[in-house]
Design a protein around this motif. Structure first.
Motif, short mmCIF file in Angstrom:
data_model
loop_
_atom_site.label_atom_id
_atom_site.label_comp_id
_atom_site.label_asym_id
_atom_site.label_seq_id
_atom_site.Cartn_x
_atom_site.Cartn_y
_atom_site.Cartn_z
N VAL A 1 0.84 -1.21 0.00
CA VAL A 1 0.00 0.00 0.00
C VAL A 1 0.87 1.26 0.00
O VAL A 1 0.58 2.23 -0.67
N LYS A 2 1.95 1.23 0.75
CA LYS A 2 2.84 2.39 0.83
C LYS A 2 3.78 2.50 -0.36
O LYS A 2 4.43 3.53 -0.55
N ASN A 3 3.88 1.41 -1.12
CA ASN A 3 4.87 1.34 -2.17
C ASN A 3 6.28 1.50 -1.58
O ASN A 3 7.12 2.22 -2.10
N PRO B 1 4.23 1.74 9.85
CA PRO B 1 5.00 2.88 9.38
C PRO B 1 4.07 4.09 9.28
O PRO B 1 2.85 3.94 9.46
N SER B 2 4.59 5.25 9.01
CA SER B 2 3.73 6.40 8.77
C SER B 2 2.83 6.11 7.57
O SER B 2 3.24 5.45 6.62
N ALA B 3 1.59 6.61 7.63
CA ALA B 3 0.58 6.23 6.64
C ALA B 3 0.58 7.14 5.40
O ALA B 3 -0.44 7.71 5.02
N ASN B 4 1.76 7.28 4.81
CA ASN B 4 1.90 8.08 3.59
C ASN B 4 2.54 7.22 2.52
O ASN B 4 3.26 6.27 2.84
N PRO B 5 2.33 7.59 1.23
CA PRO B 5 3.09 6.89 0.20
C PRO B 5 4.59 7.12 0.45
O PRO B 5 4.98 8.17 0.95
N LEU C 1 16.55 11.95 0.84
CA LEU C 1 15.31 12.54 0.33
C LEU C 1 14.12 11.84 0.95
O LEU C 1 13.95 10.64 0.82
N HIS C 2 13.28 12.60 1.64
CA HIS C 2 12.20 11.98 2.40
C HIS C 2 11.23 13.09 2.76
O HIS C 2 11.55 14.26 2.61
N TYR C 3 10.07 12.75 3.30
CA TYR C 3 9.15 13.77 3.83
C TYR C 3 8.93 14.87 2.80
O TYR C 3 8.94 16.05 3.12
#
Ligand code: TXA
Ligand code: MG
Length: 317
Positions: free
Chosen positions: A48-50, A135-139, A223-225
């Motif tokens: 889902v998060k890829n 994990p955090s619920a973002n792609p 690279l993140h967030y």
């Protein structure tokens, strides 16, 4: 609002017991949760998060005793930190037993664990006899969600339920702490628990947060967030000199005397309030018609360190 978003713990529990995924609120950011002991549920989280399989997940529980059987000997300093700061925005990386599936920890011999400080999620966890991997619920690589709506906007179609616990009151992810072989305290990620508070309990720590090549913290990508728009960092003084009206600003407490779109994170200059507003402001500017974003560099102390860390990673494009 969609029926997918609600506050019903029984719906969440039933889905999780059936090895489905549920987004859960925490005091830091929303998590994308599944049964940590079920490899199939864990695989869905990555899908889902890829998210690449080399980036391990952290475990959430309401009670240290429930996960102790999955852990090897616990360093004295880890126990002390857990006793002092749990429930709270602190993840401890500890040696695990084989009961935690390898997919959860990307094959590492350690696992990250924490007790989140959120009433609804603690109630849910208390009703489960397994820990939740979340994990955090973002792609992958995007900004972490600090409201149920943020989760819905990006992952809503793929999720059966989002447990709505309101806005996250800390707003940046947990501080991640590990231990060297000589029991030195290592900081893998700056986050919602201030280094100053940690050092007051266990003494000097070693910060090793930056980069792609740190095998101990494989998820700490430079690279993140990251918003879709370009984001740059600068001093408030220099932001005031920008003349292009299409640029969007994120500032700490003051607003430049210009017509530019500007999100002020805390008018009263409260760094904790600024952290809580950070990710929502990045999302809002990303969705607006500004050409790119310039954010103010924060004072490098308290939660200002975690804010600067996130802004630096967001600007790494
Ligand atoms: O505040 C938080 O920690 C949130 C909420 C939902 O609890 N969770 C979160 O999870 O931020 P995630 O997966 O987005 O970030 C966890 C980070 C990853 O970068 C991962 O690489 C690192 O923790 N991590 C997990 N297990 C680890 C381990 N065994 N050793 C080193 N780093 C680990
Ligand atoms: Mg994350």
């Amino acid at each position: 609002m969609s029926k997918k978003i609600g506050t019903d713990i029984q719906i969440a529990k039933k889905l999780l017991v059936d090895n489905k995924l549920v987004a859960i609120p925490t005091e830091t950011v929303y998590g994308l949760a599944g049964n940590a002991l079920n490899p199939d549920a864990v695989a869905q989280i990555f899908a889902v998060k890829n998210r690449p399989f080399f980036d391990p997940l952290i475990l959430h529980t309401d009670n240290f005793e429930k996960i102790r059987p999955f852990l090897k000997a616990i360093p004295e300093k880890a126990q002390k930190l857990a006793d002092t700061f749990w429930p709270g925005p602190l993840t401890l990386v500890l040696n695990k037993t084989s009961a935690i599936p390898d997919i959860c920890t990307s094959g590492l011999s350690t696992v990250g664990v924490r007790i989140p400080n959120h009433k609804l999620t603690l109630e849910l966890l208390a009703q489960l006899d397994f820990p939740l991997a979340a994990p955090s619920a973002n792609p992958f690589k995007y900004i972490s969600p600090t409201s149920a709506q943020h989760v819905f906007d990006q992952l809503g179609e793929q999720l059966p339920y989002i447990l709505d616990g309101g806005n996250c009151n800390i707003g940046v992810e947990s501080t991640i702490i590990g231990f060297s072989e000589t029991n030195e305290v290592l900081v893998y990620r700056l986050g919602g628990l201030e280094i100053e508070k940690i050092e007051a309990v266990v003494g000097k720590v070693k910060i090793i947060t930056n980069n792609d090549s740190n095998p101990a913290a494989p998820g700490m990508l430079k690279l993140h967030y990251s918003p879709t728009k370009k984001l740059l960092l600068n001093s408030y003084e220099n932001i005031c000199k920008i003349t292009d009206p299409s640029v969007g600003f994120i500032t700490y407490k003051n607003k430049p005397d210009s017509k530019n779109t500007c999100v002020v994170l805390s008018e009263s200059g409260n760094i904790n309030e600024a952290a809580a507003n950070l990710f929502a402001s990045m999302r809002a500017l990303d969705a607006s018609n500004v050409s790119y974003i310039v954010a103010e560099i924060f004072p490098d102390e308290g939660l200002g360190r975690a804010i600067n860390d996130r802004l630096n990673r967001a600007s790494a494009k």
